[in-house]
Design a protein around this motif. Structure first.
Motif, PDB file in Angstrom:
ATOM      1  N   MET A  20      11.062  21.190  -8.268  1.00  0.00           N
ATOM      2  CA  MET A  20       9.579  21.357  -8.679  1.00  0.00           C
ATOM      3  C   MET A  20       9.738  22.960  -8.767  1.00  0.00           C
ATOM      4  N   THR A  21       8.023  23.045  -8.863  1.00  0.00           N
ATOM      5  CA  THR A  21       7.771  24.188  -8.798  1.00  0.00           C
ATOM      6  C   THR A  21       7.194  24.319  -7.424  1.00  0.00           C
ATOM      7  N   HIS A  22       7.008  25.563  -6.872  1.00  0.00           N
ATOM      8  CA  HIS A  22       6.533  26.200  -5.775  1.00  0.00           C
ATOM      9  C   HIS A  22       5.261  25.218  -5.858  1.00  0.00           C
ATOM     10  N   VAL A  23       4.177  25.307  -6.651  1.00  0.00           N
ATOM     11  CA  VAL A  23       2.582  24.827  -6.838  1.00  0.00           C
ATOM     12  C   VAL A  23       3.086  23.233  -6.457  1.00  0.00           C
ATOM     13  N   LYS A  24       3.871  22.713  -7.365  1.00  0.00           N
ATOM     14  CA  LYS A  24       3.612  21.749  -7.089  1.00  0.00           C
ATOM     15  C   LYS A  24       3.869  20.862  -5.930  1.00  0.00           C
ATOM     16  N   GLN A  25       5.399  20.915  -5.195  1.00  0.00           N
ATOM     17  CA  GLN A  25       6.067  21.181  -4.087  1.00  0.00           C
ATOM     18  C   GLN A  25       4.474  21.324  -3.221  1.00  0.00           C
ATOM     19  N   LYS A  26       3.677  22.010  -2.827  1.00  0.00           N
ATOM     20  CA  LYS A  26       2.499  22.519  -2.236  1.00  0.00           C
ATOM     21  C   LYS A  26       1.249  21.114  -2.349  1.00  0.00           C
ATOM     22  N   ASP A  27       1.426  21.286  -3.332  1.00  0.00           N
ATOM     23  CA  ASP A  27      -0.019  20.515  -3.767  1.00  0.00           C
ATOM     24  C   ASP A  27       1.027  18.536  -3.705  1.00  0.00           C
ATOM     25  N   THR A  28       2.231  18.780  -3.879  1.00  0.00           N
ATOM     26  CA  THR A  28       2.675  17.472  -3.301  1.00  0.00           C
ATOM     27  C   THR A  28       2.809  16.830  -1.088  1.00  0.00           C
ATOM     28  N   ILE A  29       2.971  18.101  -1.152  1.00  0.00           N
ATOM     29  CA  ILE A  29       2.455  17.600   0.462  1.00  0.00           C
ATOM     30  C   ILE A  29       0.678  18.312   0.867  1.00  0.00           C
ATOM     31  N   ARG A  30       0.290  18.358  -0.108  1.00  0.00           N
ATOM     32  CA  ARG A  30      -1.600  18.142   0.259  1.00  0.00           C
ATOM     33  C   ARG A  30      -2.244  17.132   0.340  1.00  0.00           C
ATOM     34  N   SER A  31      -1.270  15.856  -0.633  1.00  0.00           N
ATOM     35  CA  SER A  31      -1.749  15.227  -0.952  1.00  0.00           C
ATOM     36  C   SER A  31      -1.215  13.939   0.073  1.00  0.00           C
ATOM     37  N   PHE A  32      -0.367  14.450   0.291  1.00  0.00           N
ATOM     38  CA  PHE A  32       0.849  13.770   1.876  1.00  0.00           C
ATOM     39  C   PHE A  32      -0.327  13.746   2.973  1.00  0.00           C
ATOM     40  N   ARG A  33      -0.886  14.628   3.247  1.00  0.00           N
ATOM     41  CA  ARG A  33      -1.618  15.063   4.213  1.00  0.00           C
ATOM     42  C   ARG A  33      -2.590  14.192   4.144  1.00  0.00           C
ATOM     43  N   GLN A  34      -3.636  14.750   2.931  1.00  0.00           N
ATOM     44  CA  GLN A  34      -4.813  14.495   3.020  1.00  0.00           C
ATOM     45  C   GLN A  34      -4.708  12.195   2.702  1.00  0.00           C
ATOM     46  N   GLY A  35      -3.579  12.257   2.061  1.00  0.00           N
ATOM     47  CA  GLY A  35      -3.041   9.903   2.520  1.00  0.00           C
ATOM     48  C   GLY A  35      -3.381   9.427   1.079  1.00  0.00           C
ATOM     49  N   GLY A  52       0.665  -1.304   0.129  1.00  0.00           N
ATOM     50  CA  GLY A  52       0.280   0.053   0.350  1.00  0.00           C
ATOM     51  C   GLY A  52       0.805   0.907  -0.381  1.00  0.00           C
ATOM     52  N   ILE A  53       2.044   0.644  -0.597  1.00  0.00           N
ATOM     53  CA  ILE A  53       3.441   2.966  -0.706  1.00  0.00           C
ATOM     54  C   ILE A  53       2.506   2.740  -1.446  1.00  0.00           C
ATOM     55  N   LYS A  54       2.157   4.201  -1.302  1.00  0.00           N
ATOM     56  CA  LYS A  54       2.262   5.682  -2.627  1.00  0.00           C
ATOM     57  C   LYS A  54       2.756   6.236  -2.568  1.00  0.00           C
ATOM     58  N   ALA A  55       3.941   6.976  -3.161  1.00  0.00           N
ATOM     59  CA  ALA A  55       5.353   8.015  -2.733  1.00  0.00           C
ATOM     60  C   ALA A  55       4.942   8.356  -3.895  1.00  0.00           C
ATOM     61  N   ALA A  56       5.642   9.698  -3.356  1.00  0.00           N
ATOM     62  CA  ALA A  56       6.048  11.115  -4.216  1.00  0.00           C
ATOM     63  C   ALA A  56       7.528  11.576  -4.184  1.00  0.00           C
ATOM     64  N   ILE A  57       8.408  11.954  -4.872  1.00  0.00           N
ATOM     65  CA  ILE A  57       9.154  12.988  -4.481  1.00  0.00           C
ATOM     66  C   ILE A  57       8.863  14.530  -4.248  1.00  0.00           C
ATOM     67  N   LEU A  58       9.482  14.738  -3.551  1.00  0.00           N
ATOM     68  CA  LEU A  58       9.723  16.082  -2.967  1.00  0.00           C
ATOM     69  C   LEU A  58      11.228  16.769  -2.323  1.00  0.00           C
ATOM     70  N   THR A  59      11.577  17.721  -3.888  1.00  0.00           N
ATOM     71  CA  THR A  59      12.456  18.258  -3.620  1.00  0.00           C
ATOM     72  C   THR A  59      12.695  19.674  -3.756  1.00  0.00           C
ATOM     73  N   GLY A  60      13.765  20.552  -3.799  1.00  0.00           N
ATOM     74  CA  GLY A  60      13.503  22.163  -3.850  1.00  0.00           C
ATOM     75  C   GLY A  60      12.806  22.531  -4.434  1.00  0.00           C
ATOM     76  N   ALA A  61      12.396  23.864  -4.791  1.00  0.00           N
ATOM     77  CA  ALA A  61      11.379  24.460  -5.680  1.00  0.00           C
ATOM     78  C   ALA A  61      12.053  25.154  -6.126  1.00  0.00           C
ATOM     79  N   GLY A  62      12.155  25.967  -7.211  1.00  0.00           N
ATOM     80  CA  GLY A  62      13.003  26.712  -8.449  1.00  0.00           C
ATOM     81  C   GLY A  62      12.794  26.594 -10.030  1.00  0.00           C
ATOM     82  N   ASN A  63      13.244  27.264 -10.400  1.00  0.00           N
ATOM     83  CA  ASN A  63      13.137  27.330 -12.137  1.00  0.00           C
ATOM     84  C   ASN A  63      14.077  25.864 -12.808  1.00  0.00           C
ATOM     85  N   GLY A  64      15.732  25.716 -11.900  1.00  0.00           N
ATOM     86  CA  GLY A  64      15.841  24.891 -12.737  1.00  0.00           C
ATOM     87  C   GLY A  64      15.035  23.483 -12.996  1.00  0.00           C
TER      88      GLY A  64
END
Length: 528
Positions: free
Chosen positions: A417-432, A401-413
């Motif tokens: 990750m974009t800041h939006v993608k970073q926030k979306d990933t954390i939100r998905s993690f919080r929601q389960g 049941g492991i549902k994994a995603a990457i979380l790295t630093g936000a920036g323009n490189g």
């Protein structure tokens, strides 16, 4: 005005701040330092004439996080709270925003830029501020922007200026600056105190309450033996030796052991030397050797297949780039050995034992019907992608049941990750929707990540501050903090050193807190 209460240990640490003193609040991750700071800000606004609060953060995403999660919800609507980051239009007239607001939350760089800007609409003086809150204040050292701001503060104070803001620093981990003996560690912490013109406070009377609120995880050293055989790695080293022989280096140029960071540093220097001396053989061979060394480092941490793919991708980008005999030799060496490398990489008998240990640690925590959350810390963006691919393609881990995603630093490189993608990933993690974040150091401090049942540090060599911040993420009941490392290897040794330095930090702070005020002021004065 809607009031809010603090826990007993929070009430203890804010007491001196409420009296107007400059202090550093030292509490562990998850103990509510920011909430305590909001409380101080609220009381300051209520009791101080022409109050002006500025909250400094060291990362852009923390501006919105502190605004939406802490300061805006807990301050009365009659106070104007404004978040300003690099994306905000308000930064172009920052001075005016400070004048028109009660609380401004911004990155430290924005405030510093305003302090040195002569444009009236943008300029801000420290005397315009009555309370300066500095988040993650352990970064107030050397050339960091926090320290540039506080150097201006200290200089003005020494010159007799009285209209300076009260300072409130927040940190979970001051560290020792690498110092390994108590006397020097005390000096390091005193230097931070001098930089912030502040004393340190922590809870003494309510430790049980703190430990109840922020339980410590069970720490496990999940140690593996060295590979008995490593034909893939051995073959890479044999190929590197062929390149060494081809270069015919003079005796005054030496390369250290393959597969280490030291070797990488050596070939970087060699490549620069080759470019400077117009020696294309050295420059090109050093470039290729660096890629082979990368593959060895990946082989030591991840799957052999990941190491093979990294080399394959590099040489795919080099197709049709042969210019001279050096290129023909290097490309030919890879092509002649490609099939054998691929064969070794696919032989599961010689797979990295750390990966099987990591699998067992994850399986011990996750169940298909469970609610565990975890963070897997790894060193590089490349390794987070490899680990995420491994999790998503492992039938065993998927069945758990492991549902994994990457979380790295936000920036323009290109690989950030974009800041939006970073926030979306954390939100998905919080929601389960996700239950495992595979992250670089970005998740160690600052980000608003829910409490975890499992934190794994995998293939990391970092200092005691990073170790403390990472372990602080495992604060669910009966959580686990796992260190996966090779027996007797650098990661295991470093973790033990970090444990010692973390204890030494506490001892150093205790020494300072035991000083009588005149002695403390006298000691700090030496470091100003």
């Amino acid at each position: 005005m809607a009031d809010f209460r603090l826990y007993s240990y929070q009430q203890e640490v804010v007491r001196r701040a409420l009296l107007g003193e400059n202090i550093i609040i030292w509490l562990p991750t998850g103990a509510g330092k920011t909430r305590a700071a909001v409380y101080v800000a609220k009381r300051h606004l209520e009791t101080t004439a022409k109050a002006k609060v500025v909250v400094l953060v060291n990362k852009i995403h923390l501006v919105d996080q502190h605004y939406t999660k802490e300061f805006q919800p807990h301050l009365d609507r009659s106070y104007r709270v404004v978040p300003i980051s690099g994306d905000s239009e308000e930064r172009d007239f920052f001075g005016q925003v400070v004048k028109d607001s009660d609380v401004v939350i911004c990155t430290a760089q924005i405030l510093y830029n305003a302090m040195i800007n002569t444009d009236k609409a943008k300029h801000v003086e420290l005397s315009d501020i009555t309370l300066l809150i500095i988040d993650e204040c352990h970064h107030t050292k050397k050339q960091a922007v926090y320290n540039q701001i506080m150097s201006c503060y200290v200089e003005k104070k020494l010159n007799g200026e009285r209209a300076l803001p009260q300072v409130l620093g927040l940190t979970a981990s001051l560290g020792t600056g690498g110092e390994k003996i108590l006397e020097r560690a005390v000096e390091y912490v005193l230097q931070i105190c001098a930089n912030l013109d502040s004393d340190i406070v922590s809870t003494k009377n309510y430790l049980p309450d703190l430990e109840e609120r922020v339980p410590k995880p069970v720490k496990t050293f999940d140690i593996v033996d060295e590979r008995p055989e490593d034909p893939f790695g051995d073959h890479l080293k044999w190929m590197m030796q062929r390149i060494h022989d081809f270069m015919d280096l003079p005796n005054n140029i030496t390369l250290r052991e393959c597969g280490t960071q030291e070797y990488e540093a050596d070939v970087v220097i060699l490549e620069r030397h080759g470019v400077k001396e117009d020696n294309r053989v050295w420059a090109q061979c050093a470039l290729h050797l660096r890629k082979y060394n990368d593959a060895l480092l990946i082989n030591d941490t991840l799957r052999m297949l990941d190491a093979y793919r990294s080399l394959k991708d590099f040489y795919r980008s080099k197709v049709d780039t042969e210019i001279d005999g050096t290129d023909f030799f290097l490309m030919g060496l890879y092509r002649e050995n490609r099939a054998e490398l691929k064969h070794h990489a696919g032989d599961s008998r010689y797979e990295n034992p750390k990966m099987s240990k990591l699998e067992s640690v994850l399986l011990n925590q996750f169940r298909p019907d469970g609610e565990s959350r975890g963070i897997l810390f790894s060193k590089t963006r490349k390794s987070t992608h490899c680990l995420c691919d491994w999790v998503s393609t492992s039938s065993t881990l998927q069945q758990a049941g492991i549902k994994a995603a990457i979380l790295t630093g936000a920036g323009n490189g290109i690989d950030t990750m974009t800041h939006v993608k970073q926030k979306d990933t954390i939100r998905s993690f919080r929601q389960g929707d996700l239950n495992l974040l595979i992250s670089t150091s970005v998740a160690e401090e600052g980000l608003d990540i829910p409490e975890c049942n499992l934190v794994v540090r995998y293939g990391l060599l970092t200092n005691e501050i990073a170790q403390k911040q990472a372990s602080g993420r495992a604060r669910a009941r009966d959580s686990q903090y796992s260190v996966i490392a090779q027996k007797g290897g650098r990661e295991e040794r470093r973790e033990h050193i970090n444990e010692y330095l973390d204890e030494l930090t506490g001892d150093a702070i205790a020494v300072i807190q035991a000083m009588r005020p005149p002695e403390f002021r006298s000691k700090v004065r030496v470091f100003v």
